[in-house]
Scaffold this motif. Structure first.
Motif, PDB file in Angstrom:
ATOM      1  N   ALA A  21     -20.412 -91.016   5.079  1.00  0.00           N
ATOM      2  CA  ALA A  21     -20.326 -89.663   5.629  1.00  0.00           C
ATOM      3  C   ALA A  21     -20.431 -88.643   4.497  1.00  0.00           C
ATOM      4  O   ALA A  21     -19.748 -88.763   3.480  1.00  0.00           O
ATOM      5  N   LEU A  22     -21.303 -87.669   4.702  1.00  0.00           N
ATOM      6  CA  LEU A  22     -21.433 -86.553   3.766  1.00  0.00           C
ATOM      7  C   LEU A  22     -21.081 -85.276   4.527  1.00  0.00           C
ATOM      8  O   LEU A  22     -21.788 -84.897   5.465  1.00  0.00           O
ATOM      9  N   ASP A  23     -19.994 -84.622   4.130  1.00  0.00           N
ATOM     10  CA  ASP A  23     -19.538 -83.422   4.809  1.00  0.00           C
ATOM     11  C   ASP A  23     -20.115 -82.169   4.144  1.00  0.00           C
ATOM     12  O   ASP A  23     -20.233 -82.108   2.911  1.00  0.00           O
ATOM     13  N   VAL A  24     -20.452 -81.192   4.966  1.00  0.00           N
ATOM     14  CA  VAL A  24     -20.914 -79.886   4.496  1.00  0.00           C
ATOM     15  C   VAL A  24     -19.967 -78.854   5.112  1.00  0.00           C
ATOM     16  O   VAL A  24     -19.880 -78.723   6.328  1.00  0.00           O
ATOM     17  N   LYS A  25     -19.251 -78.132   4.234  1.00  0.00           N
ATOM     18  CA  LYS A  25     -18.241 -77.187   4.689  1.00  0.00           C
ATOM     19  C   LYS A  25     -18.492 -75.810   4.088  1.00  0.00           C
ATOM     20  O   LYS A  25     -19.028 -75.691   2.991  1.00  0.00           O
ATOM     21  N   GLY A  26     -18.071 -74.776   4.822  1.00  0.00           N
ATOM     22  CA  GLY A  26     -18.148 -73.426   4.292  1.00  0.00           C
ATOM     23  C   GLY A  26     -18.717 -72.444   5.291  1.00  0.00           C
ATOM     24  O   GLY A  26     -19.334 -72.836   6.293  1.00  0.00           O
ATOM     25  N   LEU A  68     -23.221 -84.382  12.946  1.00  0.00           N
ATOM     26  CA  LEU A  68     -22.090 -84.052  13.805  1.00  0.00           C
ATOM     27  C   LEU A  68     -21.473 -82.739  13.342  1.00  0.00           C
ATOM     28  O   LEU A  68     -21.418 -82.455  12.146  1.00  0.00           O
ATOM     29  N   ARG A  69     -21.014 -81.944  14.298  1.00  0.00           N
ATOM     30  CA  ARG A  69     -20.213 -80.768  13.950  1.00  0.00           C
ATOM     31  C   ARG A  69     -18.747 -81.143  14.146  1.00  0.00           C
ATOM     32  O   ARG A  69     -18.337 -81.548  15.242  1.00  0.00           O
ATOM     33  N   VAL A  70     -17.960 -80.988  13.085  1.00  0.00           N
ATOM     34  CA  VAL A  70     -16.543 -81.314  13.128  1.00  0.00           C
ATOM     35  C   VAL A  70     -15.719 -80.084  13.484  1.00  0.00           C
ATOM     36  O   VAL A  70     -14.724 -80.172  14.208  1.00  0.00           O
ATOM     37  N   ASP A  71     -16.119 -78.921  12.967  1.00  0.00           N
ATOM     38  CA  ASP A  71     -15.431 -77.652  13.223  1.00  0.00           C
ATOM     39  C   ASP A  71     -16.463 -76.533  13.073  1.00  0.00           C
ATOM     40  O   ASP A  71     -17.625 -76.790  12.763  1.00  0.00           O
ATOM     41  N   ASP A  72     -16.019 -75.277  13.248  1.00  0.00           N
ATOM     42  CA  ASP A  72     -16.953 -74.152  13.213  1.00  0.00           C
ATOM     43  C   ASP A  72     -17.800 -74.151  11.943  1.00  0.00           C
ATOM     44  O   ASP A  72     -19.019 -73.951  11.998  1.00  0.00           O
ATOM     45  N   ASP A  73     -17.171 -74.357  10.798  1.00  0.00           N
ATOM     46  CA  ASP A  73     -17.873 -74.318   9.512  1.00  0.00           C
ATOM     47  C   ASP A  73     -17.851 -75.677   8.819  1.00  0.00           C
ATOM     48  O   ASP A  73     -17.798 -75.758   7.590  1.00  0.00           O
ATOM     49  N   HIS A  74     -17.931 -76.727   9.601  1.00  0.00           N
ATOM     50  CA  HIS A  74     -17.804 -78.082   9.044  1.00  0.00           C
ATOM     51  C   HIS A  74     -18.744 -79.036   9.793  1.00  0.00           C
ATOM     52  O   HIS A  74     -18.591 -79.264  10.994  1.00  0.00           O
ATOM     53  N   PHE A  75     -19.727 -79.562   9.058  1.00  0.00           N
ATOM     54  CA  PHE A  75     -20.666 -80.536   9.608  1.00  0.00           C
ATOM     55  C   PHE A  75     -20.485 -81.867   8.875  1.00  0.00           C
ATOM     56  O   PHE A  75     -20.042 -81.903   7.727  1.00  0.00           O
ATOM     57  N   ARG A  76     -20.860 -82.929   9.535  1.00  0.00           N
ATOM     58  CA  ARG A  76     -20.798 -84.260   8.917  1.00  0.00           C
ATOM     59  C   ARG A  76     -22.119 -84.988   9.175  1.00  0.00           C
ATOM     60  O   ARG A  76     -22.559 -85.126  10.323  1.00  0.00           O
ATOM     61  N   LEU A  77     -22.732 -85.454   8.113  1.00  0.00           N
ATOM     62  CA  LEU A  77     -23.963 -86.234   8.199  1.00  0.00           C
ATOM     63  C   LEU A  77     -23.631 -87.702   7.981  1.00  0.00           C
ATOM     64  O   LEU A  77     -22.994 -88.072   6.985  1.00  0.00           O
ATOM     65  N   ILE A  78     -24.058 -88.551   8.916  1.00  0.00           N
ATOM     66  CA  ILE A  78     -23.902 -89.998   8.793  1.00  0.00           C
ATOM     67  C   ILE A  78     -25.240 -90.561   8.334  1.00  0.00           C
ATOM     68  O   ILE A  78     -26.268 -90.348   8.986  1.00  0.00           O
ATOM     69  N   LEU A  79     -25.223 -91.287   7.218  1.00  0.00           N
ATOM     70  CA  LEU A  79     -26.459 -91.805   6.637  1.00  0.00           C
ATOM     71  C   LEU A  79     -26.184 -93.068   5.854  1.00  0.00           C
ATOM     72  O   LEU A  79     -25.026 -93.499   5.735  1.00  0.00           O
ATOM     73  N   SER A  80     -27.229 -93.673   5.294  1.00  0.00           N
ATOM     74  CA  SER A  80     -27.079 -94.880   4.501  1.00  0.00           C
ATOM     75  C   SER A  80     -26.179 -94.613   3.294  1.00  0.00           C
ATOM     76  O   SER A  80     -26.336 -93.613   2.590  1.00  0.00           O
TER      77      SER A  80
END
Length: 324
Positions: A21-26, A68-80
């Motif tokens: 999981a790679l999270d992108v927040k902000g 996936l969107r986890v929260d308003d400013d928080h996404f999660r990418l599922i990848l290898s």
């Protein structure tokens, strides 16, 4: 010796160590991702989890995954898992211009389940989604229904939650999961073939992994031109081999004249004498029925569970709302 799968049943739950999981927040997380990924990021709304990919300026895939969107400013990418650190390093060069940060939480458990999904969902206080690409989440975990003929779910569970796993899933269950990815026509790019394929070569637009209605993103011009001009000469196919050996990722599929016409993307043992695989193959060779081989074993084509035609993620998202 190859892992023998007596059936395609996936029992209990298993850790999917090949994924990460790679999270992108902000505050700028959505804006930042919109310029980098093939997904229409606004569609990832916490209920719909589209497939997506990241490309080079020449349209070659650096990674593919599910958003996936986890929260308003928080996404999660599922990848290898083999790509997560490299992709994070690549994206950080662009994230520096946005209010966004990339975080690889190695402690996040990615859990696969089929028969055991209901029990796990209940313990996590989640509602199990019934439709592919549908997501449900709460403050502690999330789950998404995967595409394919067998009902399967992928859970994101923090390390703090005590999972009902008494031991790591054995090789048989891991191989059974890989086999279901193959039967779903779902190819997860790994570091071995990074910067090698156009998204369409992995049938990504047939799975809704490309939005042709969004604005620019890195590689968009090349990807769109290949689609609208019909320039894709290689496609992902599903096939079988009568062999007890697994071909490696990148292994060539050859004609009788030793000319390479395809390469293996994924393979899994079906039983002690046969293998199923996904391979990117020359479309002309497929259309003409050219006999192909791997180490003397003839390649037999099998059907995919979807048509090779464009599926818009906007339409997928709308169908989930209608069904709800």
């Amino acid at each position: 010796m190859p892992t023998v799968i007596p059936s395609t049943t996936i029992t209990g739950i298993l850790r999917l160590g090949h994924l990460a999981a790679l999270d992108v927040k902000g505050a700028d997380a959505e804006k930042f991702l919109q310029g980098q990924t093939s997904a229409q990021v606004s569609l990832a709304n916490g209920e719909f989890a589209p497939l997506t990919c990241f490309c080079t300026p020449k349209g070659r895939m650096l990674a593919n995954g599910q958003l996936l969107r986890v929260d308003d400013d928080h996404f999660r990418l599922i990848l290898s898992a083999s790509l997560v650190n490299g992709l994070a390093t690549h994206l950080k060069k662009f994230a520096a211009f946005y209010k966004a940060e990339l975080i690889h939480d190695a402690s996040m458990n990615l859990i696969g389940a089929s028969d055991g999904a209901g029990t796990l969902a209940t313990s996590l206080e989640l509602t199990l989604p019934e439709q592919p690409f549908k997501q449900h989440g709460n403050a502690q975990a999330s789950v998404v229904r995967l595409p394919g003929p067998m009902p399967r779910w992928l859970f994101c569970v923090p390390a703090s939650f005590a999972l009902p796993i008494t031991q790591e899933a054995d090789d048989t269950q891991q191989a059974a999961w890989a086999l279901e990815d193959i039967r779903s026509g779902l190819a997860w790019l790994t570091d071995v073939q990074q910067d090698h394929f156009l998204p369409q070569m992995l049938n990504w637009e047939a799975l809704g992994g490309i939005s042709f209605k969004k604005g620019c993103y890195t590689g968009q011009e090349v990807v769109a031109r290949a689609h609208f001009r019909g320039q894709v000469k290689k496609r992902l196919v599903r096939a079988e081999l009568a062999t007890s050996q697994l071909p490696a990722i990148g292994a060539s599929l050859m004609t009788e004249q030793d000319k390479a016409m395809g390469e293996v993307v994924a393979s899994a043992q079906r039983d002690s004498e046969s293998v199923e695989l996904l391979a990117v193959m020359n479309t002309k060779a497929v259309d003409e029925g050219t006999p192909l081989y791997w180490q003397g074993s003839e390649v037999t084509l099998l059907s995919l569970p979807y048509s090779i035609e464009r599926v818009d993620p906007e339409q997928q998202a709308a169908s989930l709302k209608v069904a709800t």
